[in-house]
Design an enzyme around this catalytic site. Sequence first.
Site, short mmCIF file in Angstrom:
data_model
loop_
_atom_site.label_atom_id
_atom_site.label_comp_id
_atom_site.label_asym_id
_atom_site.label_seq_id
_atom_site.Cartn_x
_atom_site.Cartn_y
_atom_site.Cartn_z
N HIS A 50 -2.68 2.09 -6.01
CA HIS A 50 -3.81 2.47 -6.41
C HIS A 50 -3.90 3.06 -7.76
O HIS A 50 -2.77 3.85 -7.86
CB HIS A 50 -4.57 3.41 -5.35
CG HIS A 50 -6.13 3.56 -5.54
ND1 HIS A 50 -6.77 4.33 -6.38
CD2 HIS A 50 -6.93 2.88 -4.98
CE1 HIS A 50 -7.97 4.32 -6.42
NE2 HIS A 50 -8.17 3.36 -5.30
N ASP A 68 -7.63 -0.67 2.00
CA ASP A 68 -7.94 -2.12 2.43
C ASP A 68 -6.75 -2.55 3.34
O ASP A 68 -6.70 -3.77 3.70
CB ASP A 68 -8.19 -3.06 1.42
CG ASP A 68 -9.66 -2.63 0.98
OD1 ASP A 68 -10.45 -2.48 1.80
OD2 ASP A 68 -9.97 -2.84 -0.41
N1 CMC Z 1 2.85 -4.84 -5.20
C1 CMC Z 1 3.96 -4.69 -6.03
N2 CMC Z 1 4.18 -4.14 -6.98
C2 CMC Z 1 2.96 -3.31 -7.36
C3 CMC Z 1 1.98 -3.28 -6.59
C4 CMC Z 1 1.86 -4.12 -5.37
N3 CMC Z 1 0.76 -3.91 -4.66
N4 CMC Z 1 1.03 -2.39 -7.33
C5 CMC Z 1 1.36 -2.17 -8.31
N5 CMC Z 1 2.73 -2.44 -8.56
C6 CMC Z 1 3.82 -2.16 -9.62
C7 CMC Z 1 3.36 -2.99 -10.89
O1 CMC Z 1 3.88 -4.15 -10.72
C8 CMC Z 1 3.60 -1.92 -11.92
O2 CMC Z 1 5.32 -2.04 -11.84
P1 CMC Z 1 6.06 -1.87 -13.22
O3 CMC Z 1 5.92 -0.44 -13.51
O4 CMC Z 1 7.37 -2.24 -12.92
O5 CMC Z 1 5.46 -2.86 -14.26
C9 CMC Z 1 3.74 -0.81 -11.35
O6 CMC Z 1 3.60 -0.81 -9.84
C10 CMC Z 1 2.29 -0.05 -11.73
O7 CMC Z 1 1.18 -1.07 -11.41
P2 CMC Z 1 -0.04 -1.30 -12.34
O8 CMC Z 1 -0.58 -2.56 -11.90
O9 CMC Z 1 0.27 -0.98 -13.86
O10 CMC Z 1 -1.08 -0.12 -11.62
P3 CMC Z 1 -2.69 -0.14 -11.82
O11 CMC Z 1 -3.25 1.18 -11.66
O12 CMC Z 1 -3.12 -0.83 -13.12
O13 CMC Z 1 -3.35 -1.06 -10.70
C11 CMC Z 1 -4.04 -1.98 -8.40
C12 CMC Z 1 -3.68 -0.47 -9.50
C13 CMC Z 1 -4.67 -1.47 -7.15
C14 CMC Z 1 -4.59 -2.79 -9.13
C15 CMC Z 1 -2.46 -2.50 -7.96
O14 CMC Z 1 -1.58 -1.39 -7.23
C16 CMC Z 1 -2.83 -3.74 -7.09
O15 CMC Z 1 -2.61 -4.83 -7.88
N6 CMC Z 1 -2.48 -3.55 -5.68
C17 CMC Z 1 -2.89 -4.60 -4.92
C18 CMC Z 1 -4.34 -5.01 -4.72
C19 CMC Z 1 -4.85 -3.78 -3.81
O16 CMC Z 1 -4.66 -3.65 -2.92
N7 CMC Z 1 -6.19 -3.42 -4.47
C20 CMC Z 1 -7.03 -2.67 -3.80
C21 CMC Z 1 -7.25 -1.35 -4.49
S1 CMC Z 1 -8.09 0.03 -3.13
C22 CMC Z 1 -9.65 -0.62 -3.00
C23 CMC Z 1 -10.42 -0.57 -4.10
O17 CMC Z 1 -10.46 0.22 -4.68
O18 CMC Z 1 -11.01 -1.51 -4.35
#
Ligand code: CMC
Length: 429
Positions: A307, A364
């Site tokens: 998140h 989720d």
């Molecule tokens: N699986 C594997 N690696 C992950 C994941 C994941 N679900 N989420 C983040 N990472 C890694 C990412 O690759 C990055 O690694 P590195 O630092 O080595 O490059 C690090 O963690 C930080 O990730 P980010 O993408 O920069 O983080 P963000 O804050 O931009 O993204 C997120 C947050 C929720 C979009 C992301 O964690 C994600 O895609 N999660 C899966 C989708 C999901 O479950 N979304 C629902 C969110 S809760 C409901 C809502 O609010 O809508």
Amino acid sequence: MSNTIAIVDSRNGKQADLPIVSGALGDPAIDIAKLNKELGLFTYDPGFVSTCSTKSAITFIDGDQGVLLYRGYPIDQLAQHSSFLEVAYLLIHGDLPGPAQKTEFEHHVTHHTMIHEGLKLFMNGFHYNAHPMAMMVGIAGSLAAFYHDSLDPEDPQHRMITAIRLIAKMPTLAAACYKHSVGQPYVYPKNNLDYCSRFLDMMFGVPAEPYEVNPIAAKALDLLFILHADHEQNASTSTVRLVGSTGANPIACIAAGIAALWGPAHGGANEAVLKMLNEIGDKSNVARAVERAKDKNDNFRLMGFGHRVYKNFDPRAKIIREMCHKVLNELGIHDPLLDVAMALEEVALKDDYFVERKLYPNVDFYSGIIYKALKIPVEMFTVMFAIARTAGWIAHWLEQNAAGDVKIGRPRQIYVGPKSRDYVPLAQR
Ligand code: CMC
């Protein structure tokens, strides 16, 4: 303590003293509005990782402590004691309703649940296998065409009647999308039922036989709606506010919010989680899935993990996790996907990759398993989220418009394209 911060441009020694803005809770922010005027500099923050876009009194999140407050009330207390409609009132009005206010609000919502018959014609234009979210984006936006007499963002009465209409009609629209996809007749809203029972009746009732709503299912749905009702400036709410900043009508703003919610990084995650759990299929495949999620050459992510704001357990996930076991027990369902989910959670929570990046299950991760137990089809999961989040979206839109000094949202950019060049006639290219 000084309430300004000095930003010095080390290239030329120029300085700007920028105000620090503090809220009631949470980290303070630097007000950079005059930065460009004083130093000729913009700030660059893709994804708004360090940027506050507004002041708001609706929802507070402390991502490090795993805290979520709606108007100051902890989410676990609301989940335990409140109802979705009471929470919607709280988000919109700022305080919990008294008994008469609660009755009046519920009465208003209940008596705006029907949709214009003309909307059925609109629905019939969709192909039978259209994704319900695709239908929702269109059909919710089309409400503006039916209620154009009460869409003035500057009129407080227009604002409130539209808020009520949206909260009231969203379940009716959502159920109509489902009925369209299965080729069954739309079921009219029954106003003798409560909000969630009415929705379940519209989803699963058929004219041929009576349908009895299971109170356990209605209660579970109500709780899920409370947990999804608001989440401060998330992507869809920020979208609603950005569209709202142009003076667009509230229905157009909410339709834009639905579109933003659809993406798998946001509301679409609940659908993606269930698909992922189905693909993993068995506990024995969990380790492989975790390895894939860690592999930077593989696009696969663990859906339902991570998140932007929570770097500790998502408090909503804690509640849903508990509820998931309870609901499945009460409904007498054993879902092997729950075993896969628990194994996945266990492996990921111990894995250095997830620990270092503070990736925990989010709201989720478990919600899809509950929706599945309630027989809600997977394609409808994000629609369910949209019904609940409508309360939050409209509360933010009302807050933005009640303030009366809406400034159009207009971010800047760092231009990286070609410098100015002369047009080349076709024959010379
Ligand atoms: N699986 C594997 N690696 C992950 C994941 C994941 N679900 N989420 C983040 N990472 C890694 C990412 O690759 C990055 O690694 P590195 O630092 O080595 O490059 C690090 O963690 C930080 O990730 P980010 O993408 O920069 O983080 P963000 O804050 O931009 O993204 C997120 C947050 C929720 C979009 C992301 O964690 C994600 O895609 N999660 C899966 C989708 C999901 O479950 N979304 C629902 C969110 S809760 C409901 C809502 O609010 O809508």
